[in-house]
Design a protein around this motif. Structure first.
Motif, PDB file in Angstrom:
ATOM      1  N   TYR A  74       0.958  -1.108  -0.244  1.00 57.63           N
ATOM      2  CA  TYR A  74       0.069  -0.072  -0.040  1.00 57.63           C
ATOM      3  C   TYR A  74       1.004   1.180   0.035  1.00 57.63           C
ATOM      4  CZ  TYR A  74      -3.232   3.393   1.914  1.00 57.63           C
ATOM      5  OH  TYR A  74      -3.903   4.621   2.048  1.00 57.63           O
ATOM      6  N   LEU A  75       1.985   1.381   0.813  1.00 53.52           N
ATOM      7  CA  LEU A  75       2.659   2.459   0.879  1.00 53.52           C
ATOM      8  C   LEU A  75       3.334   2.617  -0.323  1.00 53.52           C
ATOM      9  CD1 LEU A  75       4.508   2.455   4.554  1.00 53.52           C
ATOM     10  CD2 LEU A  75       2.594   3.900   3.462  1.00 53.52           C
ATOM     11  N   TYR A 130       2.456   1.570  -3.539  1.00 51.48           N
ATOM     12  CA  TYR A 130       1.410   2.338  -4.329  1.00 51.48           C
ATOM     13  C   TYR A 130       1.162   3.840  -4.446  1.00 51.48           C
ATOM     14  CZ  TYR A 130      -3.144   3.405  -5.673  1.00 51.48           C
ATOM     15  OH  TYR A 130      -4.364   4.024  -6.248  1.00 51.48           O
ATOM     16  N   LEU A 131       1.281   4.300  -2.721  1.00 47.14           N
ATOM     17  CA  LEU A 131       1.413   5.681  -2.683  1.00 47.14           C
ATOM     18  C   LEU A 131       2.688   6.282  -3.148  1.00 47.14           C
ATOM     19  CD1 LEU A 131      -0.407   5.878   0.821  1.00 47.14           C
ATOM     20  CD2 LEU A 131      -1.692   6.447  -1.521  1.00 47.14           C
ATOM     21  N   LEU A 143       2.355   6.732  -6.726  1.00 47.71           N
ATOM     22  CA  LEU A 143       1.236   8.036  -6.940  1.00 47.71           C
ATOM     23  C   LEU A 143       2.108   9.703  -6.773  1.00 47.71           C
ATOM     24  CD1 LEU A 143      -2.263   7.248  -5.929  1.00 47.71           C
ATOM     25  CD2 LEU A 143      -0.999   7.022  -8.081  1.00 47.71           C
ATOM     26  N   VAL A 144       2.654   9.548  -5.573  1.00 43.97           N
ATOM     27  CA  VAL A 144       3.294  10.941  -5.195  1.00 43.97           C
ATOM     28  C   VAL A 144       4.332  11.303  -6.263  1.00 43.97           C
ATOM     29  CG1 VAL A 144       4.797  12.143  -3.686  1.00 43.97           C
ATOM     30  CG2 VAL A 144       2.754  10.645  -2.847  1.00 43.97           C
ATOM     31  N   ASP A 153       4.366  -2.774  -8.427  1.00 46.04           N
ATOM     32  CA  ASP A 153       4.617  -1.544  -7.875  1.00 46.04           C
ATOM     33  C   ASP A 153       6.090  -1.184  -7.501  1.00 46.04           C
ATOM     34  OD1 ASP A 153       1.852  -1.217  -8.523  1.00 46.04           O
ATOM     35  OD2 ASP A 153       1.424  -1.096  -6.438  1.00 46.04           O
ATOM     36  N   TYR A 169       8.089   1.887  -8.858  1.00 49.90           N
ATOM     37  CA  TYR A 169       8.678   2.590  -7.838  1.00 49.90           C
ATOM     38  C   TYR A 169      10.155   3.062  -8.444  1.00 49.90           C
ATOM     39  CZ  TYR A 169      10.444   4.756  -3.794  1.00 49.90           C
ATOM     40  OH  TYR A 169      11.169   5.629  -2.690  1.00 49.90           O
ATOM     41  N   ALA A 191       2.596  15.759  -2.526  1.00 43.77           N
ATOM     42  CA  ALA A 191       2.537  14.957  -1.552  1.00 43.77           C
ATOM     43  C   ALA A 191       1.388  15.343  -0.512  1.00 43.77           C
ATOM     44  CB  ALA A 191       4.064  15.022  -0.648  1.00 43.77           C
ATOM     45  N   THR A 220      -1.716  14.239  -2.512  1.00 44.84           N
ATOM     46  CA  THR A 220      -2.201  12.761  -2.586  1.00 44.84           C
ATOM     47  C   THR A 220      -2.304  12.129  -1.333  1.00 44.84           C
ATOM     48  OG1 THR A 220      -0.369  13.158  -4.432  1.00 44.84           O
ATOM     49  CG2 THR A 220      -1.040  10.975  -3.845  1.00 44.84           C
ATOM     50  N   LEU A 221      -1.461  12.539  -0.323  1.00 48.12           N
ATOM     51  CA  LEU A 221      -1.576  11.841   0.997  1.00 48.12           C
ATOM     52  C   LEU A 221      -2.771  11.947   1.810  1.00 48.12           C
ATOM     53  CD1 LEU A 221       2.179  11.562   1.817  1.00 48.12           C
ATOM     54  CD2 LEU A 221       0.699   9.819   0.449  1.00 48.12           C
ATOM     55  N   GLU A 230      -5.862  10.053   1.676  1.00 48.82           N
ATOM     56  CA  GLU A 230      -5.693   8.764   2.157  1.00 48.82           C
ATOM     57  C   GLU A 230      -5.586   8.626   3.538  1.00 48.82           C
ATOM     58  OE1 GLU A 230      -5.374   6.004   0.273  1.00 48.82           O
ATOM     59  OE2 GLU A 230      -5.925   7.254  -1.381  1.00 48.82           O
TER      60      GLU A 230
END
Lengths: 347, 270
Positions: A43-44, A46-47, A50-51, A170, A174, A279, A282-283, A286
């Motif tokens: 999950y992290l 993936y984030l 995205l960031v 992912d 990354y 950041a 995006t965050l 979440e």
């Protein structure tokens, strides 16, 4: 307290990192970015991806809106152009990702160039409306030009590949996205210590003076549009490789507003601000979702109550920033740095 | 030799005639000053020379070539630099960056070079930095403020930074729009000294608009007087000072004695 940083040469004086402390912390940051995927869960990870994508696109929009002073609501459209270019090229030609991403950037830059044409005549909100129109137009093309874009169903594509390596997970993505994001920000940092970057800021601050100094406004405004769209195109291309499906709904108008908000919340005309803004935008949504999940054991109906509230809280946070921190997150960062520079004295 | 010649220039906005048949020569290596009451068209004339206004009639010849139809950036590239009446610096930038912007037309780095900042791009930046430091920042005595954002500086220093930026353009003709307006005596003296030095040491022709008569008469070689868009007198300071039309334009009456009588009680009261 920071003292004794006198320089012997102009090269040393104009370097990005002028003290060994700065170099040290930047190395720590790079190391952190390198280790992060080894420790993070999916999950992290993936984030993180995205960031990274958001940082590239926000930096691009910051060049245009924050540094050149041209408001654009077309960023999502330009990202879409990049994403469709990558999807189409990788499906139909099988080119490896460095080439598809470069072409995605160039294609978006060409579209950005065209969208920028009215910018000589219109400024401010009027330019925002003109770019909004372009964004709607691009959305229409994505949806209707079925032979190329696949219409409403969109395009799906194979993972990015190079020399037999496939970027499927992912974890792999990354290592594609984050180095590109670092590179994108460093390139922008370079830009603003040379003549072209200065010309952009000159146009933002006082366009008549800029002309008197020999800066042709239209050429530089179009250059800014093209460069900003190039960043968006690359970000869009990475987006395509990340989700491996591209539809017209991947790039809604709200996404353009999302990036504009990231630039403003982070701090207009500040590259670090762009990163922090990306950041944040995006965050925080979440984090609010996680908060909801954490509250559920104590308040069983928290999801029912919280889910409509999320958008409101998110909006309130942005408004709060505009009121209490009009120079953006970058300003907070600057204050923290100042504190350590002066320590043990106080400003 | 005249480096800049203005021939029968006419400019009007709707029915208002800002300039009417204005002819003016700027001899090379001189300090030429345009004076005249408020609204006489001095700044309009500057704007015509810079290329912001398009005069309906007449022509401007610079170094023997007509400037017609050239946009302001092109004219800047030819060596016409300028400062503004109300300071037009880039407020968000540091003093150093403002001055470096003046060198923009003499630099070649393209977009790609800027993004990588390596090799030629970096060498060019460093060369400009060195030249700005050695020739301009030292000369104008602004080394203590080079890192400061322009917005925080006092007025007199801002004027000096604007002059520095114009010098970084390596101009042939430097147009100064009210260089000492709003300055105190000390700042005025500094500025007058800089203007004289620029002419002597850099060989730059100066075309200036200024209201401070003491300074104008002290440093100018050649003066043109504008009133209601027309040139009413031209010549060296001594000639212009004695010209009855000039006195009338400034004081509203050619009978100097009566004016003196009117003015004297005020002076005593003050």
């Amino acid at each position: 307290m920071r003292i004794g940083d006198a320089k012997q040469t102009y090269v040393a004086d104009e370097a990005i990192w002028t003290t060994s402390t700065q170099k040290f912390w930047f190395s720590i940051l790079l190391l952190g970015l390198l280790i992060f995927p080894l420790l993070a869960n999916s999950y992290l990870l993936y984030l993180g991806c995205l960031v990274g994508i958001a940082v590239i696109s926000t930096t691009g929009l910051n060049i245009l809106t924050g540094f050149t002073g041209l408001i654009s609501l077309g960023q999502a459209g330009f990202m879409g152009v990049g994403a469709y270019t990558v999807a189409w090229l990788s499906t139909n030609t099988g080119l490896p990702f460095p080439i598809t991403l470069l072409l995605a950037g160039l294609m978006a830059a060409a579209v950005g160039f065209l969208v920028g044409l009215p910018s000589l005549r219109v400024k401010g909100l009027y330019l925002a409306i003109a770019t909004l129109a372009a964004s709607v137009f691009l959305h229409f093309i994505f949806a209707e030009w079925e032979s190329v874009t696949g219409g409403m169903e969109g395009l799906s594509l194979e993972p990015a590949h190079l020399f037999g390596v496939t970027f499927r997970s992912d974890f792999a993505m990354y290592f594609l996205i984050v180095p590109l994001a670092v590179l994108a920000v460093l390139a922008a940092r370079n830009l603003f210590r040379t003549r072209i970057g200065r010309a952009f800021i000159a146009i933002r601050d006082r366009d008549i003076s800029a002309e008197i100094l020999g800066i042709p406004l239209l050429r530089y405004k179009l250059m800014s549009f093209a460069l900003s769209s190039f960043y968006a195109g690359v970000a869009g291309g990475l987006f395509a490789y990340f989700y491996r499906v591209v539809t017209p709904e991947s790039f809604p108008l709200t996404m353009s507003i999302f990036y504009l908000a990231a630039v403003i919340v982070g701090g207009m005309g500040n590259l670090l601000g762009g990163i922090l803004g990306a950041a944040f935008m995006t965050l925080v949504p979440e984090a609010l979702k996680l908060l909801t999940a954490a509250l559920t054991p104590f308040f069983p109906n928290a999801p029912v109550f919280m889910s409509p509230m999320l958008e409101i809280i998110f909006g309130a946070l942005i408004v709060g920033f505009l009121i209490f921190e009009p120079h953006g997150l970058a300003e907070i960062w600057r204050r923290v740095r100042r504190f350590f520079h002066l320590w043990p004295f106080r400003s | 030799m005249n480096i800049l010649e203005i021939d029968q220039l006419s400019l009007s906005f709707g029915g208002v005639k800002a300039l009417e048949d204005v002819s003016l020569r700027v001899p090379k290596d001189t300090i030429t000053t345009i004076i005249g009451p408020n609204g006489a068209g001095k700044t309009s004339l500057f704007n015509c020379i810079s290329g912001f206004y398009k005069p309906q009639q007449g022509r401007i010849t610079y170094q023997g070539k007509p400037l017609d139809g050239l946009r302001p950036p092109k004219r800047a590239g030819l060596g016409l630099a300028r400062t503004f009446q109300n300071i037009a610096l880039f407020r968000g930038m540091t003093v150093l960056d403002n001055i470096k912007l003046g060198a923009h037309v003499h630099m070649k780095t393209g977009l790609l070079g800027s993004l990588v900042y390596f090799g030629r791009a970096r060498r060019e930046e460093m060369a400009v930095r060195e030249e700005v430091e050695r020739r301009i920042i030292d000369f104008l005595e602004i080394d203590h403020i080079r890192r400061q954002p322009v917005a925080n500086l006092p007025y007199g220093l801002q004027k000096r930074v604007e002059l520095a930026r114009a010098l970084a353009m390596k101009p042939e003709v430097l147009m100064l729009d009210e260089p000492v307006a709003g300055m105190n005596r000390e700042e005025k003296e500094d500025m007058a000294r800089f203007i004289l030095d620029i002419r002597e040491e850099w060989g730059i022709t100066i075309l200036m608009v200024e209201h401070d008569m003491g300074m104008v008469m002290d440093i100018s070689d050649h003066i043109a007087v504008l009133n209601f868009g027309k040139v009413i007198a031209e010549g060296d300071p001594g000639t212009v000072q004695k010209n009855p039309d000039v006195i009338k334009a400034y004081l509203g009456n050619s009978d100097i004695e009566s004016l003196r009588r009117k003015l004297n009680p005020n002076r005593e009261a003050a």
